[in-house]
Scaffold this motif. Structure first.
Motif, PDB file in Angstrom:
ATOM      1  N   UNK A 188       0.804  -1.220   0.000  1.00 17.03           N
ATOM      2  CA  UNK A 188       0.000   0.000   0.000  1.00 17.03           C
ATOM      3  C   UNK A 188       0.838   1.270   0.000  1.00 17.03           C
ATOM      4  N   UNK A 189       2.150   1.148   0.160  1.00 15.65           N
ATOM      5  CA  UNK A 189       3.020   2.328   0.146  1.00 15.65           C
ATOM      6  C   UNK A 189       3.348   2.805  -1.273  1.00 15.65           C
ATOM      7  N   UNK A 190       3.022   1.994  -2.256  1.00 14.41           N
ATOM      8  CA  UNK A 190       3.303   2.382  -3.640  1.00 14.41           C
ATOM      9  C   UNK A 190       2.314   3.466  -4.059  1.00 14.41           C
ATOM     10  N   UNK A 191       2.790   4.589  -4.599  1.00 11.50           N
ATOM     11  CA  UNK A 191       1.879   5.667  -5.027  1.00 11.50           C
ATOM     12  C   UNK A 191       0.876   5.173  -6.058  1.00 11.50           C
ATOM     13  N   UNK A 192      -0.338   5.695  -5.981  1.00 15.33           N
ATOM     14  CA  UNK A 192      -1.377   5.278  -6.919  1.00 15.33           C
ATOM     15  C   UNK A 192      -1.063   5.825  -8.309  1.00 15.33           C
ATOM     16  N   UNK A 193      -1.568   5.180  -9.361  1.00 12.59           N
ATOM     17  CA  UNK A 193      -1.359   5.696 -10.721  1.00 12.59           C
ATOM     18  C   UNK A 193      -1.885   7.123 -10.862  1.00 12.59           C
ATOM     19  N   UNK A 194      -1.198   7.908 -11.680  1.00 16.09           N
ATOM     20  CA  UNK A 194      -1.537   9.316 -11.863  1.00 16.09           C
ATOM     21  C   UNK A 194      -2.301   9.518 -13.163  1.00 16.09           C
ATOM     22  N   UNK A 195      -3.440  10.192 -13.080  1.00 12.81           N
ATOM     23  CA  UNK A 195      -4.191  10.506 -14.300  1.00 12.81           C
ATOM     24  C   UNK A 195      -3.488  11.623 -15.058  1.00 12.81           C
ATOM     25  N   UNK A 196      -3.277  11.404 -16.348  1.00 16.87           N
ATOM     26  CA  UNK A 196      -2.688  12.454 -17.172  1.00 16.87           C
ATOM     27  C   UNK A 196      -3.729  13.535 -17.438  1.00 16.87           C
ATOM     28  N   UNK A 197      -3.265  14.772 -17.493  1.00 15.93           N
ATOM     29  CA  UNK A 197      -4.157  15.914 -17.671  1.00 15.93           C
ATOM     30  C   UNK A 197      -4.026  16.473 -19.089  1.00 15.93           C
ATOM     31  N   UNK A 198      -5.169  16.777 -19.680  1.00 18.81           N
ATOM     32  CA  UNK A 198      -5.197  17.297 -21.046  1.00 18.81           C
ATOM     33  C   UNK A 198      -6.093  18.530 -21.123  1.00 18.81           C
ATOM     34  N   UNK A 199      -5.760  19.413 -22.032  1.00 18.97           N
ATOM     35  CA  UNK A 199      -6.617  20.550 -22.386  1.00 18.97           C
ATOM     36  C   UNK A 199      -6.750  20.549 -23.907  1.00 18.97           C
ATOM     37  N   UNK A 200      -7.743  19.835 -24.396  1.00 13.57           N
ATOM     38  CA  UNK A 200      -7.908  19.653 -25.834  1.00 13.57           C
ATOM     39  C   UNK A 200      -8.771  20.786 -26.382  1.00 13.57           C
ATOM     40  N   UNK A 201      -8.222  21.677 -27.203  1.00 11.95           N
ATOM     41  CA  UNK A 201      -9.004  22.802 -27.732  1.00 11.95           C
ATOM     42  C   UNK A 201     -10.051  22.346 -28.746  1.00 11.95           C
ATOM     43  N   UNK A 202     -11.001  23.215 -29.005  1.00 12.62           N
ATOM     44  CA  UNK A 202     -12.116  22.895 -29.890  1.00 12.62           C
ATOM     45  C   UNK A 202     -11.643  22.513 -31.287  1.00 12.62           C
ATOM     46  N   UNK A 203     -10.645  23.223 -31.808  1.00 12.82           N
ATOM     47  CA  UNK A 203     -10.157  22.937 -33.154  1.00 12.82           C
ATOM     48  C   UNK A 203      -9.562  21.529 -33.232  1.00 12.82           C
ATOM     49  N   UNK A 204      -8.864  21.138 -32.174  1.00 11.17           N
ATOM     50  CA  UNK A 204      -8.295  19.792 -32.144  1.00 11.17           C
ATOM     51  C   UNK A 204      -9.390  18.734 -32.081  1.00 11.17           C
ATOM     52  N   UNK A 205     -10.484  19.045 -31.393  1.00 12.03           N
ATOM     53  CA  UNK A 205     -11.612  18.113 -31.336  1.00 12.03           C
ATOM     54  C   UNK A 205     -12.217  17.896 -32.721  1.00 12.03           C
ATOM     55  N   UNK A 206     -12.238  18.956 -33.533  1.00 12.93           N
ATOM     56  CA  UNK A 206     -12.755  18.835 -34.898  1.00 12.93           C
ATOM     57  C   UNK A 206     -11.848  17.929 -35.738  1.00 12.93           C
ATOM     58  N   UNK A 207     -10.533  18.086 -35.556  1.00 15.63           N
ATOM     59  CA  UNK A 207      -9.583  17.224 -36.272  1.00 15.63           C
ATOM     60  C   UNK A 207      -9.792  15.768 -35.867  1.00 15.63           C
ATOM     61  N   UNK A 208      -9.986  15.552 -34.566  1.00 18.80           N
ATOM     62  CA  UNK A 208     -10.223  14.194 -34.069  1.00 18.80           C
ATOM     63  C   UNK A 208     -11.479  13.591 -34.684  1.00 18.80           C
ATOM     64  N   UNK A 209     -12.531  14.385 -34.768  1.00 20.11           N
ATOM     65  CA  UNK A 209     -13.794  13.888 -35.326  1.00 20.11           C
ATOM     66  C   UNK A 209     -13.627  13.492 -36.790  1.00 20.11           C
ATOM     67  N   UNK A 210     -12.906  14.317 -37.560  1.00 21.11           N
ATOM     68  CA  UNK A 210     -12.689  14.002 -38.983  1.00 21.11           C
ATOM     69  C   UNK A 210     -11.847  12.739 -39.134  1.00 21.11           C
TER      70      UNK A 210
END
Length: 389
Positions: A188-210
């Motif tokens: 239990x002394x092992x640190x828990x996994x860390x969630x990576x943080x993202x800030x995905x802008x709207x334009x990038x979301x459009x690229x992802x959708x295409x």
């Protein structure tokens, strides 16, 4: 694209239900033990947080056309949280996907179950494999596993031998406790996994959708067909020898039935007898193999004649393999001539013609090397596939 070599990496990145987690593999200066790794994975499975905006389908950027990914990377992933998280992914030892569906061989539907299994390993949902990593380890909900490997850093036997070593270590050395857990104790002394943080802008979301729509069309057009396991401990060696030759010959037969003609065929052979060796090409569409296909198509020919022609074609194929493995192949020499011609600025009509010929059929085989299948026939691997670009 550039091929990056990381001297050492002490973490992996795990993808689960649209979230990315950084998992350290070392604690107190030592590598985590199997039970401790299981503990870290269980912590991820128990995490019920939602993906951030755009996070779930982010890996779709690494699939398909490289130009949109290069532009998006420079515009949106070169600073701040996105750069830190992208660095964590790219500098990880490898990428892990905890898939939320079940896959694997089913006796009641052997062919289709293996086809779907292979397609899932090849492309998944097109956004749950990080295709830029050296390899993605994919673990399905029912415990079945597989690898999706990027090809530029190594050839298939390297990945195949790695996977064999993993299978042998897990099955023959480590094992599991009676209750199904990895052997050993949690920590239990092992640190828990860390969630990576993202800030995905709207334009990038459009690229992802295409990209997502394009990739779905590509994945639907991809077909996989796997042969169900047919080997047992009494016939492993004999059938391996037969299949190694019969598989490419059957490929020519299928191509001829489909297109009505023969084609230049690429078959990879290892050149690991040489220190820097990778592969050589076996030009396995020969006069002998064509004769075999045409004989098989002739209903007037006897079975004895067909078997005789098959053996001649098989002997020729094995001879070409031996030549390729020992440095007496053709295509690496042609490539060297091409490099020299470019260096000397010599225009060679011969090289121009030979190197522009289309390869319409590609086949390769990666036999198991480390596991004694006579003693452990149940450890026969389903094999692998190659998705040429």
């Amino acid at each position: 694209d550039t091929l990056q070599h990381v001297k050492d990496s002490k973490h992996i990145v795990v993808y689960h239900k649209g979230r990315y987690f950084k998992v350290w593999l070392y604690h107190d200066g030592r590598l985590l033990k199997p039970r401790e790794i299981e503990q870290q994975i269980q912590r991820i499975l128990d995490d019920d947080s939602e993906p951030q905006a755009g996070e779930e389908k982010l890996a779709a950027l690494t699939a398909g056309d490289r130009v949109p990914w290069a532009k998006a990377r420079q515009a949106y992933f070169s600073r701040g949280k996105n750069k830190q998280s992208l660095d964590a992914v790219e500098k990880a030892a490898f990428f892990v996907t905890l898939d939320d569906i079940e896959q694997g061989y089913r006796k009641e539907d052997p062919v289709r179950s293996l086809d779907v299994y292979a397609k899932s390993l090849m492309h998944g949902r097109c956004y749950d494999r990080w295709f830029d990593k050296s390899f993605t380890l994919i673990v399905f909900k029912n415990g079945r596993m597989g690898l999706n490997a990027e090809h530029s850093w190594a050839d298939a036997p390297i990945v195949g031998h790695l996977w064999e070593n993993v299978m042998a270590t897990e099955y023959l050395e480590l094992g599991y406790s009676e209750d199904g857990h990895c052997k050993g104790d949690t920590n239990q002394n092992i640190p828990i996994p860390t969630k990576l943080q993202w800030e995905i802008p709207e334009e990038s979301l459009k690229i992802l959708a295409r990209k997502r729509q394009l990739l779905l069309k590509l994945s639907w057009s991809a077909t996989c067909q796997k042969w169900p396991p047919i080997l047992n401990s009494n016939c492993v060696k004999m059938k391996f020898k037969l299949l190694r030759v019969a598989k490419p010959l059957s490929s020519y037969f299928s191509l001829f039935k489909d297109m009505g003609k023969f084609s230049l065929t690429y078959e990879a052979s290892m050149t690991r007898l040489f220190r820097e060796g990778r592969t050589e090409t076996v030009r396995s569409c020969t006069v002998e193999s064509c004769n075999f296909v045409q004989t098989m198509e002739d209903p007037a020919e006897s079975s004895e004649k067909k078997l005789k022609i098959f053996r001649v074609a098989a002997a020729k194929h094995q001879h070409l393999y031996r030549l390729a493995m020992t440095g007496a192949g053709i295509d690496r020499h042609l490539f060297c001539l091409y490099v020299v011609s470019k260096y000397l600025a010599v225009d060679s009509p011969f090289l121009k013609e030979v190197l522009s010929e289309p390869w319409r059929l590609s086949t390769s085989q990666t036999p198991q090397q480390h596991i004694d299948l006579k003693k452990n026939p149940e450890m026969l691997c389903c094999g692998g596939g190659f998705g040429p670009v």
